[in-house]
Design an enzyme around this catalytic site. Sequence first.
Site: not given
Lengths: 189, 189, 189, 189, 189, 189
Positions: E96, E139
Site C-alpha cells: 500500500s 489511515k
Amino acid sequence: PEESLIRIDRPGIATGLAWTPAGGDVLQVEAAAMPAAEERLILTGQLGDVMRESVQAALTWVRSNAAKLGIDPGFFEHKAVHVHVPAGAVPKDGPSAGITMATALVSLASGRPVRSDVAMTGEITLHGRVLPVGGIKEKVLAAHRAGIRTVILPKENERDTEDVPEEARKDLRFVFVTDAEEVMREALG
Amino acid sequence: PEESLIRIDRPGIATGLAWTPAGGDVLQVEAAAMPAAEERLILTGQLGDVMRESVQAALTWVRSNAAKLGIDPGFFEHKAVHVHVPAGAVPKDGPSAGITMATALVSLASGRPVRSDVAMTGEITLHGRVLPVGGIKEKVLAAHRAGIRTVILPKENERDTEDVPEEARKDLRFVFVTDAEEVMREALG
Amino acid sequence: PEESLIRIDRPGIATGLAWTPAGGDVLQVEAAAMPAAEERLILTGQLGDVMRESVQAALTWVRSNAAKLGIDPGFFEHKAVHVHVPAGAVPKDGPSAGITMATALVSLASGRPVRSDVAMTGEITLHGRVLPVGGIKEKVLAAHRAGIRTVILPKENERDTEDVPEEARKDLRFVFVTDAEEVMREALG
Amino acid sequence: PEESLIRIDRPGIATGLAWTPAGGDVLQVEAAAMPAAEERLILTGQLGDVMRESVQAALTWVRSNAAKLGIDPGFFEHKAVHVHVPAGAVPKDGPSAGITMATALVSLASGRPVRSDVAMTGEITLHGRVLPVGGIKEKVLAAHRAGIRTVILPKENERDTEDVPEEARKDLRFVFVTDAEEVMREALG
Amino acid sequence: PEESLIRIDRPGIATGLAWTPAGGDVLQVEAAAMPAAEERLILTGQLGDVMRESVQAALTWVRSNAAKLGIDPGFFEHKAVHVHVPAGAVPKDGPSAGITMATALVSLASGRPVRSDVAMTGEITLHGRVLPVGGIKEKVLAAHRAGIRTVILPKENERDTEDVPEEARKDLRFVFVTDAEEVMREALG
Amino acid sequence: PEESLIRIDRPGIATGLAWTPAGGDVLQVEAAAMPAAEERLILTGQLGDVMRESVQAALTWVRSNAAKLGIDPGFFEHKAVHVHVPAGAVPKDGPSAGITMATALVSLASGRPVRSDVAMTGEITLHGRVLPVGGIKEKVLAAHRAGIRTVILPKENERDTEDVPEEARKDLRFVFVTDAEEVMREALG
Ligand SMILES: [Ca+2]
Ligand SMILES: [Ca+2]
Ligand SMILES: [Ca+2]
Ligand SMILES: [Ca+2]
Ligand SMILES: [Ca+2]
Ligand SMILES: [Ca+2]
Ligand SMILES: [Ca+2]
Ligand SMILES: [Ca+2]
Ligand SMILES: [Ca+2]
Ligand SMILES: [Ca+2]
Ligand SMILES: [Ca+2]
Ligand SMILES: [Ca+2]
C-alpha cells in the site's frame, strides 16, 4: 500422447529418457543462446542440484572440445545459455540426462537438428566419459511407446537391456557408448 | 570394475583414493578450463563444503607457484576452471583429495597427462604442505584392486601402511611426501 | 469488477487467466524495460519459483526468435526487463501464464498493444511449444465474466472446453494453439 | 608432533595460538595472493563467521596502513587474497587470530617471512588496536610444547600470564602489545 | 507527536499512511541517489518482501515514464537509489505504500518537494495503475491527527471513506485516483 | 576499564553508547576506506540486520550531503568502505548507533578526528533527521563511567535525561539534536 513431443524441427532439442516413480518417460531437453555481457547458464524446469551440475559438466565438455566436435570455439562466449526441460512444474533430478544435455548443446552450436527417432540416457563426465545409469528397462519401454527407433545407452548398461521385453526390443536399435563423441555421431548423423 | 576408470589419456585427470562407509574407492578428478570474462571456479559432483574449500586451496597453490611448477603463470587468468568428480549423484566431502585436485590442475595447465598407474591421497595447504588423512588401509586396498602400481601418501601417514596386508603391499610402490611439489614430480613423471 | 482490469491502452500488458482455490480469475501481466549496464530480469508480484522460471523461458523464446517475431533483436540488450503481476501481495505460481508472459514481452518490444478482448492461458517451452494446463473451465468462466471475447488455449486442452457451460461458450471464440507464434498473431492482431 | 608445523620458510605464513575444548593448540595461518579482475577475499579452512570478519578487519587494517607498514599500497589491488587455516576439515571460529591474520598478510605483501620461533594471539580492530582474548594459559602451554620462544599477547592479557606454570614461563619471552604495529616489528623482525 | 514527522523541506520525501495492529499511522518515505558504477536499489527500514517489490515496481514506473513526468530520463542511470522508511527497527510490509514510493522518487528526480500537507496510500502497478488497499478508515484518521489536509486514495477505495467520522472528514480533502500520474499532479503541485 | 577505549587519535573513529541486558556500554565505531574497482560496504563486528541497514542509511546521508558537510563528494567513489564495531565476537543490533556511524564516516572523509570526550546515541534517517532511542539512562551512566564530558542525544529524548542521577549529570554536558548536521558540528568541533 508422447508422439507430440518428439517431432524435432530445429537445432537445440534432444530427446532423453527419464525414470519416474510411475515408470519411464520421454522428455525433451531444449537449449537456446542469447548475446550477453556476462556469460551465464540459465537452467529452468525445476531441475534439482544433481541435474543442474550435470548440465554444467555437459556444457564444459562441449566448450572444451569444440574443435573436435566441429563447432565454433567462440560460439558460447559472450552468450547466456539457457537449458529448459518441460514440463515446467515437474521437479526433475539426477545425472542421467547428461548426454542428452550435451547433445542439445552441440546441436544448438552446430545448427544441426537431432534426429527425431533417437532417444538417449547416460551420465556424462567433464572429459566426455559416459557412465551407467538406472531404470534402463522402464526408459527403453517409454522410448518404444513414443515411437523412437534408436536408443543410445552407456556401454556399461548393455546387460540391462536383456530385461527389455522382446516385443519392444525387436522394434529398436541399441547403440552402446563409452564416450560422448559417439553419441554426437549417432544423434546428429 | 574399477579398471575402466583409470585409463588416463589426456591432461586434466588424476586418480584419487576415497574412504567411504563401504570401504576404500578409487575416484577420478577431472579438471577443464574455458575462456571467461570473469574468472571463476565451477565445482560439480555433489562436493561438500570441506572438499570445495580443498579445491580452492589446491588452485591457489598451483597459481601462486606456477613458475616453479613449469606452467604458464597466466594460464588461469581470464578462465573459468571447472573441477568435476564423478559419479555425479554421489555426495563427496573431506580434505583428502587435496593433492589429487592439485595434480589434475597442474596436469591441465601443463598439458602433461598424469601417469595412469599412480593414485594418491592427502590434504594440501595453501603453501603446498601435505597433511595426513584417514582411511589409509582401505584406500590402499582399493588402489590395489584397481591395478594401481604407485600410491602417493603423506609422510605423516607412513606408519599407517603397516596395516596394509602384505599381499597388496608387495604389488605396490609407496611414495611418502611432505610437499605437493614432490607429488607433481612423481605423478607427472 | 474485473472489467476495470482489462482495458489495455499501451504496449507491454497482456491478459492471462489463473486458477485459484476460489475459482478462475483474470490477471494482467505487465512488462517494462529500462536501460541497464547489466542485463537482468526483475520479477515482482510474489511469483513462485515455477512462475519465475516460466518468465525466463518466455523471455528466451522471445529473444531467440526476435527476427521471426518482427522485433528488434537488440531490443533486450543492455536493458533491465521487469515483469510484474498485480496484485502485489497475492502469491502466484505455476507455468500456465507462460504464453501471457511471452505476449506481454513481444507487445513491449514491438510497441503493439495486445487486444483488450483477448485472454489466454498455456505453458510455453524454450522453443515456443504450447503445453496444456489445468483449470480450463474455471479460467474460461472468469474470462467470460470479465467481458473477454477471444480465449487462446493450448490445442491439447481443446477437449476441456466441453465442460464450459453453453451460456459462456456462446459468447466466446476459442483459438487453440500448439506454437507461441500463433498466440502472437491472434493477440497482437 | 607440533614441531612439524612451525618451520616457516617463506612469506605469508604466521603462527597463531588457538583455544579448543581439548586445550591450547598451535595453528598456522597461510596467506597467498593472485592477480584477479575482481578483488576478493577467499577464506578456507572451515572458518566461522566471527573469524571471517576478523580476517576482513585485519586486511583492511593492512591495506589502509600500507605506507606505515613499509608495503606497497597497491599490492592488494587487482588481486584475489586467499587466507587458509589448516587443518581443512576442522571448524574454527572467534576473533583471537586477528593479529595472526594481519601478520601473515603483512609478511605476504612485504616478502619478509615471519620468525619461526614466534607465536601470537589477539583480536585486531580496524584501526589496529589489539584487544584481549581468552584461553591465555592453554595457548601459552601449547606454544611451549611446540618449541616457540616468543609469545605475543595483548597488553590487557598481561595478568593472565601469571597462571602459566613457571616451567613453561622460564623458556618463553612474552611481548605485550596494544597496537598491531608492535606485532609486526616483533614478528617480522 | 506525529507533527514532527510531516515537515517536508527538501525533495525526496513523501508522506504515506500505514495500517498497523495498533491503528493507522503516518510514515515518511525517504529517497536519495548517489553516483554508482553499478546501478542498484538499496532498501532499508526492515521492509518485507512485498514492500520491497512494491518499491521496484514504483521505480520502474518512474523510470519508464520519465519524459511524461517531466524528469530527466537519465537521472537514475549510473546511480544507486536508496529508499528508507523510518523507524529503522520497525518491520513494515505490504503493497500500500506504492504510490508514496513513486512520489518520493519523482520528487527526488525532479527536485520538487512534496507538499507537506498531503498524505497518500495505494498500490501501484508497473504501468501506473493505482489499486485499492485496506485500512482506509484508520489511515485517514491518522492523517487527520497529523494535521494533513489532503489525502490521496485509490478511486476503488472511495466508498471506504464513508466509514470515516464526520469530525475528521470535514477537515480533509480527498483526491481519488486511478493512475499514478494524477498522484504526482496533486502531491508535487 | 572503559577509558582505554576512548582515546581517539585518528580520523574514522567515533564513540557511541549502547544498551545491553547488563546495562549501558561505550562502544567505538571504526571506519576505513580502500580503493576498490567495485564500490561496496563491508560491515563487521557481528552486526544484526537493523544495525547493518543503519550504517547504509548513515552512509547515504553522508554521501548525498557531502558538499554541505565540507567533504569531497568523490571521496566514497571507487572505494570499499569498511565499518567495524569491536568487540568482534559480540553480536550488536538496533538503529541507535546511526549518528555514531555517520560521525565516524564524516570524520574519515574529512580527515578530522572526533573529539575524544564526546559520545552519542540516536537513530539517523536518510535525510539526516535524528530519531529518539531507548536506554538513555543506562547509556548516559556508561558514558559517565568512561570519562565522557559531552553526550549528544536526540531532542525527543530530552525528557529521559531527568532519570539520570544528579551525580552523573553534574559532570556531563548534554547536546540535544534533531538533525545530524548538528551532531557533526559538535563532535568534529
Ligand atoms: Ca511425458
Ligand atoms: Ca539434492
Ligand atoms: Ca568406484
Ligand atoms: Ca559441511
Ligand atoms: Ca481479480
Ligand atoms: Ca516451488
Ligand atoms: Ca595441532
Ligand atoms: Ca556465528
Ligand atoms: Ca508514528
Ligand atoms: Ca513475505
Ligand atoms: Ca565495554
Ligand atoms: Ca533482525
